[in-house]
Scaffold this active site. Structure first.
Site, PDB file in Angstrom:
ATOM      1  N   LYS A   1      -2.975   0.449  14.419  1.00 55.68           N
ATOM      2  CA  LYS A   1      -3.866   1.465  13.856  1.00 55.68           C
ATOM      3  C   LYS A   1      -5.273   1.078  14.284  1.00 55.68           C
ATOM      4  O   LYS A   1      -5.765   0.014  13.899  1.00 55.68           O
ATOM      5  CB  LYS A   1      -3.746   1.510  12.336  1.00 55.68           C
ATOM      6  CG  LYS A   1      -4.714   2.472  11.657  1.00 55.68           C
ATOM      7  CD  LYS A   1      -4.516   2.445  10.141  1.00 55.68           C
ATOM      8  CE  LYS A   1      -5.504   3.350   9.431  1.00 55.68           C
ATOM      9  NZ  LYS A   1      -5.299   3.340   7.950  1.00 55.68           N
TER      10      LYS A   1
ATOM     11  N   ARG B   1      -0.889   4.403  16.886  1.00 56.18           N
ATOM     12  CA  ARG B   1      -0.945   5.519  15.947  1.00 56.18           C
ATOM     13  C   ARG B   1      -2.046   6.508  16.304  1.00 56.18           C
ATOM     14  O   ARG B   1      -3.168   6.124  16.647  1.00 56.18           O
ATOM     15  CB  ARG B   1      -1.159   5.014  14.516  1.00 56.18           C
ATOM     16  CG  ARG B   1       0.007   4.237  13.971  1.00 56.18           C
ATOM     17  CD  ARG B   1      -0.266   3.727  12.581  1.00 56.18           C
ATOM     18  NE  ARG B   1       0.133   4.671  11.541  1.00 56.18           N
ATOM     19  CZ  ARG B   1      -0.663   5.108  10.576  1.00 56.18           C
ATOM     20  NH1 ARG B   1      -1.924   4.748  10.531  1.00 56.18           N
ATOM     21  NH2 ARG B   1      -0.207   5.923   9.650  1.00 56.18           N
TER      22      ARG B   1
ATOM     23  N   ASN C   1      -2.828  -1.432   8.246  1.00 53.42           N
ATOM     24  CA  ASN C   1      -4.149  -2.021   8.012  1.00 53.42           C
ATOM     25  C   ASN C   1      -3.967  -3.537   8.090  1.00 53.42           C
ATOM     26  O   ASN C   1      -3.971  -4.250   7.095  1.00 53.42           O
ATOM     27  CB  ASN C   1      -4.701  -1.604   6.650  1.00 53.42           C
ATOM     28  CG  ASN C   1      -4.931  -0.104   6.569  1.00 53.42           C
ATOM     29  OD1 ASN C   1      -5.340   0.525   7.536  1.00 53.42           O
ATOM     30  ND2 ASN C   1      -4.665   0.476   5.412  1.00 53.42           N
TER      31      ASN C   1
ATOM     32  N   LYS D   1       1.785  11.609  13.003  1.00 46.94           N
ATOM     33  CA  LYS D   1       2.313  12.051  11.716  1.00 46.94           C
ATOM     34  C   LYS D   1       2.905  13.454  11.850  1.00 46.94           C
ATOM     35  O   LYS D   1       2.500  14.231  12.715  1.00 46.94           O
ATOM     36  CB  LYS D   1       1.216  12.040  10.651  1.00 46.94           C
ATOM     37  CG  LYS D   1       0.778  10.635  10.263  1.00 46.94           C
ATOM     38  CD  LYS D   1      -0.118  10.641   9.030  1.00 46.94           C
ATOM     39  CE  LYS D   1      -0.471   9.214   8.617  1.00 46.94           C
ATOM     40  NZ  LYS D   1      -1.247   9.170   7.345  1.00 46.94           N
TER      41      LYS D   1
ATOM     42  N   GLU E   1       6.039  10.261  12.954  1.00 43.40           N
ATOM     43  CA  GLU E   1       5.908   9.403  11.786  1.00 43.40           C
ATOM     44  C   GLU E   1       6.099  10.243  10.526  1.00 43.40           C
ATOM     45  O   GLU E   1       5.346  11.177  10.268  1.00 43.40           O
ATOM     46  CB  GLU E   1       4.528   8.734  11.767  1.00 43.40           C
ATOM     47  CG  GLU E   1       4.307   7.807  10.591  1.00 43.40           C
ATOM     48  CD  GLU E   1       2.923   7.153  10.605  1.00 43.40           C
ATOM     49  OE1 GLU E   1       2.487   6.685   9.536  1.00 43.40           O
ATOM     50  OE2 GLU E   1       2.286   7.115  11.678  1.00 43.40           O
TER      51      GLU E   1
ATOM     52  N   GLU F   1       3.721   9.326  -1.253  1.00 43.93           N
ATOM     53  CA  GLU F   1       2.310   9.155  -1.583  1.00 43.93           C
ATOM     54  C   GLU F   1       1.683  10.390  -2.221  1.00 43.93           C
ATOM     55  O   GLU F   1       0.844  10.276  -3.109  1.00 43.93           O
ATOM     56  CB  GLU F   1       1.551   8.775  -0.307  1.00 43.93           C
ATOM     57  CG  GLU F   1       0.061   8.615  -0.459  1.00 43.93           C
ATOM     58  CD  GLU F   1      -0.619   8.280   0.853  1.00 43.93           C
ATOM     59  OE1 GLU F   1      -1.855   8.208   0.861  1.00 43.93           O
ATOM     60  OE2 GLU F   1       0.083   8.101   1.884  1.00 43.93           O
TER      61      GLU F   1
ATOM     62  N   GLU G   1     -10.124   5.003   9.624  1.00 45.25           N
ATOM     63  CA  GLU G   1     -10.357   4.494   8.275  1.00 45.25           C
ATOM     64  C   GLU G   1     -10.954   3.086   8.295  1.00 45.25           C
ATOM     65  O   GLU G   1     -10.593   2.222   7.498  1.00 45.25           O
ATOM     66  CB  GLU G   1      -9.056   4.517   7.464  1.00 45.25           C
ATOM     67  CG  GLU G   1      -8.487   5.913   7.296  1.00 45.25           C
ATOM     68  CD  GLU G   1      -7.238   5.951   6.438  1.00 45.25           C
ATOM     69  OE1 GLU G   1      -7.135   6.845   5.597  1.00 45.25           O
ATOM     70  OE2 GLU G   1      -6.369   5.081   6.636  1.00 45.25           O
TER      71      GLU G   1
ATOM     72  N   ASP H   1      -2.165  14.588   6.396  1.00 45.21           N
ATOM     73  CA  ASP H   1      -1.741  13.288   5.886  1.00 45.21           C
ATOM     74  C   ASP H   1      -0.593  13.425   4.894  1.00 45.21           C
ATOM     75  O   ASP H   1      -0.797  13.281   3.690  1.00 45.21           O
ATOM     76  CB  ASP H   1      -2.933  12.589   5.211  1.00 45.21           C
ATOM     77  CG  ASP H   1      -2.633  11.141   4.821  1.00 45.21           C
ATOM     78  OD1 ASP H   1      -1.634  10.585   5.311  1.00 45.21           O
ATOM     79  OD2 ASP H   1      -3.406  10.582   4.027  1.00 45.21           O
TER      80      ASP H   1
ATOM     81  N   GLU I   1       0.843  -1.189   0.000  1.00 41.26           N
ATOM     82  CA  GLU I   1       0.000   0.000   0.000  1.00 41.26           C
ATOM     83  C   GLU I   1       0.882   1.243   0.000  1.00 41.26           C
ATOM     84  O   GLU I   1       1.786   1.378   0.816  1.00 41.26           O
ATOM     85  CB  GLU I   1      -0.909  -0.003   1.234  1.00 41.26           C
ATOM     86  CG  GLU I   1      -1.946   1.097   1.240  1.00 41.26           C
ATOM     87  CD  GLU I   1      -2.989   0.904   2.322  1.00 41.26           C
ATOM     88  OE1 GLU I   1      -3.698   1.872   2.631  1.00 41.26           O
ATOM     89  OE2 GLU I   1      -3.098  -0.215   2.863  1.00 41.26           O
ATOM     90  N   ARG I   2       0.617   2.140  -0.955  1.00 37.10           N
ATOM     91  CA  ARG I   2       1.451   3.330  -1.151  1.00 37.10           C
ATOM     92  C   ARG I   2       2.898   2.943  -1.443  1.00 37.10           C
ATOM     93  O   ARG I   2       3.839   3.631  -1.043  1.00 37.10           O
ATOM     94  CB  ARG I   2       1.377   4.268   0.054  1.00 37.10           C
ATOM     95  CG  ARG I   2      -0.011   4.609   0.513  1.00 37.10           C
ATOM     96  CD  ARG I   2      -0.905   5.094  -0.606  1.00 37.10           C
ATOM     97  NE  ARG I   2      -2.255   5.390  -0.147  1.00 37.10           N
ATOM     98  CZ  ARG I   2      -3.291   5.598  -0.948  1.00 37.10           C
ATOM     99  NH1 ARG I   2      -3.137   5.506  -2.256  1.00 37.10           N
ATOM    100  NH2 ARG I   2      -4.478   5.881  -0.455  1.00 37.10           N
TER     101      ARG I   2
END
Length: 678
Positions: A282, A318, A205, A354, A381, A387, A286, A359, A162-163
């Site tokens: 996490k 997170r 995730n 973050k 982070e 991304e 989301e 984001d 992912e990303r």
């Protein structure tokens, strides 16, 4: 009879089997390959001696020095030069990982209180020599600023990242634990060379199956490979695992059966991997499960896991949260949820925040949680994979972004760098032969490690180090490439998100301009949510007349942020005729910024073309190709954005700025199902 074609195929197979970093001749090397030193007058190192420790890590330190010196001085008789001694000390003042390089009675000594320190010292000496420094002039006394300096991989068991913009995952879960690819050693070696000592090996995730016994055996195989390089392994844990794979009806963190399940799972992990690092989680973000599903707090969830692990490891929780039912400004949500919990987290919990409140945008203000939770361990982070910065296609050296975030004054007792205890970076590695999707993206991996070791290192020094070790130490090359790298992220901001614009990228894949998107189910998924452009003006009002997100910062910091025109549209909704400090109106300045970004990319291409004599043809051609892609896409960003702002504002472009190449409808019709990393 072996044909030339078969030879070529065999050579390619060997490259993959050994991990491209181990071969210099094909041009796909990392900074760990050492070009020969040409200055015959330079003092030459001699033999390498290891005193005392014979641990696997200490032996690796000696092996790295021996190999590196043989490459740097392959045309010299190294055995007769200055001896190098690796030695342990009982000096309690030297922290784990710290080292000292200084003249000794019989040459030069690398001294450390730990074997990992010897390894870091060996890499540091090679780094200095690789920049052309004479061994007799090298004096270093270093210790890592943070105990934990880690990479977060967003890799899935099926190999998708992912990303991720560098091919498939480097973790071959299908063949583990029976076969550990040699590339894992190359990867660990690269991380150790820049001081990274922790790796989260799966996506935040997370899938619950990562905690099943057959996957624990796979994780153990990686941990055993990484351990000699001073790297501990962490796993992203799915909060609902007791229900998903444990046979329980709930994952409520206050339920005794749930707590017992996690304790047993932690014991199982530590029985297999005694130095297991811990969990990254996490939760309630989301769509991921978490303690709020049961009316519990983030602290309740984190502390349950912390209790299960005990003093054996760390829970990293997170703070990236936003939920559909939360109607306030998305930039405020993490602060709103976490700041009231300050002091309520267990001592082995780290809250990972973050660098900015939204984001990983090309430019954001620092996150308001930094400095606002003095009784809680915080991690910063950062995103190494780009991304929102052109994927791997666009050259954007991120050290200035990292440095900007680390140096930010929180107004609450120091800089961001001084208020965190852990540094984490979302990894950009993949199965591509150049590891990171483009050659210059290796520099971002390198920059993250160097700043995680020492957040006070200047970005231009990091750029020079990397370029000298990766391409050429010729001053003519470095004097051209370092300024190009240092200006690259500013160019991306100009042609993507000037003056504080944010999150105007395409839906899902975050590729390309899409400031017009307004039809997604949740408001904060839509770019129009973030820029709020209308006939009157543009920008998100985060002052007291709007969402008042500014109030989450210390008062002096809030004033400074509000006065920063680089963040103008992040904090204010202003008229198109708003006058900037340089005398231009906003509508005059926007196209100037977009054009400046496009011109900067064109200049990067021109500069790179002049550097062909310093770079092997294979890598020079690959970078040149990507710079052409970046030039085309910078123009696309410029044209699509200005077409949209012009339509919304009802204004023609100011004189002297070319019209977009296509009508707005053409840009809105573009679709990219092939975009990677979603």
């Amino acid at each position: 009879m072996v044909t030339a074609r078969l030879c070529a195929l065999l050579l390619l197979a060997v490259s993959f089997a050994t991990g491209g970093a181990a071969r210099a001749e094909d041009g796909y090397r990392l900074w760990l390959r050492h070009a020969p030193v040409a200055d015959a007058a330079q003092q030459t190192p001699g033999s390498v001696t290891l005193s005392g420790s014979e641990s696997p890590t200490a032996l690796l330190a000696r092996a790295e020095l021996t190999r590196g010196l043989s490459e740097l001085y392959r045309d010299a008789a190294t055995g007769s030069g200055t001896p190098i001694l690796l030695r342990r000390t009982s000096d309690a003042a030297m922290r784990d990982g710290a080292f000292r390089i200084a003249p000794a009675e019989r040459g030069v000594a690398i001294t450390a209180a730990s074997d990992t320190g010897l390894l870091y010292g060996a890499f540091a000496l090679l780094r200095e020599l690789g920049q052309g420094k004479a061994i007799g002039a090298i004096r270093l006394d270093e210790a890592p600023a943070y105990t934990l300096r880690m990479l977060n991989h967003w890799d899935n068991p099926d190999g998708h990242v992912e990303r991720g913009y560098a091919g498939r995952s480097i973790f071959d879960w299908w063949h583990l634990p029976g076969h550990v690819d040699a590339r894992m050693t190359d990867y660990a070696r690269a991380n150790a060379s820049i001081g990274i000592n922790g790796v989260v090996i799966n996506n935040v995730n997370a899938r619950a199956m990562m905690l099943e016994p057959r996957y624990i055996a796979k994780v153990k195989a990686l941990a055993d490979t990484f351990r000699p390089w001073g790297i501990r392994v962490y796993v992203s844990a799915r909060f609902s695992a007791p229900r998903d794979i444990g046979g329980l009806k709930t994952a409520d963190p206050l339920d005794p059966a749930v707590r017992a399940w996690w304790k047993a799972k932690a014991d199982e992990l530590y029985a297999a991997i005694p130095d297991f690092g811990g969990f990254l989680v996490k939760a309630n973000s989301e769509g991921q499960p978490g303690p709020q599903d049961y009316g519990r707090s983030h602290a309740d969830g984190a502390n349950m896991l912390a209790e299960a692990i005990g003093d054996r490891g760390t829970v990293i929780w997170r703070a990236f949260v936003y939920a559909a039912e939360n109607k306030e400004d998305r930039a405020k949500q993490a602060f709103t949820e976490f700041q009231p919990l300050d002091g309520k987290f267990a001592s082995n919990v780290v809250v990972q925040v973050k660098n900015g409140p939204i984001d990983f945008q090309p430019r954001e203000p620092f996150h308001p949680l930094f400095g606002a939770m003095p009784r809680t361990q915080l991690a910063m982070e950062l995103q190494i994979t780009k991304e929102y910065l052109g994927f791997a296609s666009h050259l954007a050296f991120l050290a200035p972004l990292f440095e900007e975030a680390l140096d930010a004054d929180t107004g609450r007792g120091g800089s961001v760098a001084e208020t965190v205890t852990v540094i984490a970076g979302v990894a950009n590695t993949g199965s591509d032969r150049n590891w990171s999707g483009s050659h210059f993206d290796q520099a971002n991996w390198y920059a993250f490690g160097r700043l995680a070791w020492n957040p006070k290192l200047p970005s231009d020094q990091i750029a020079r180090e990397w370029a000298a070790q990766t391409f050429s130490r010729d001053p003519a090359f470095l004097n051209a490439i370092v300024p190009m790298m240092m200006g690259s992220r500013a160019a991306v901001i100009d042609y993507m998100t000037p003056l504080g614009l944010a999150h105007v990228m395409g839906t899902g894949h975050h590729y390309g301009p899409a400031p017009w998107v307004s039809d997604l189910a949740r408001p904060e998924w839509n770019p129009v949510y973030y820029h709020r452009a209308d006939r009157a003006g543009v920008g998100f009002d985060r002052t007291p007349t709007g969402s008042d997100a500014l109030a989450q910062y210390a008062p002096d910091v809030a004033k400074r942020l509000l006065a920063d025109e680089e963040l103008l549209l992040w904090f204010r909704h202003v008229p198109w005729d708003h006058r900037l400090k340089n005398g231009n109106t906003l509508w005059e300045e926007l196209p100037r910024r977009y054009d400046r970004g496009v011109a900067a990319v064109a200049q990067m291409g021109t500069t790179w073309a002049t550097l062909a004599p310093h770079v092997d043809a294979q890598r020079h051609r690959a970078v040149a190709d990507f710079l052409r892609i970046q030039a085309d896409e910078a123009q696309w960003w410029r044209d699509a954005s200005l077409a949209y702002w012009s339509a919304v504002s009802g204004r023609a472009l100011p004189a002297g700025h070319a019209a977009p190449r296509h009508p707005l409808s053409w840009y809105q019709a573009q679709r990219f199902p092939e975009a990677p990393g979603e």
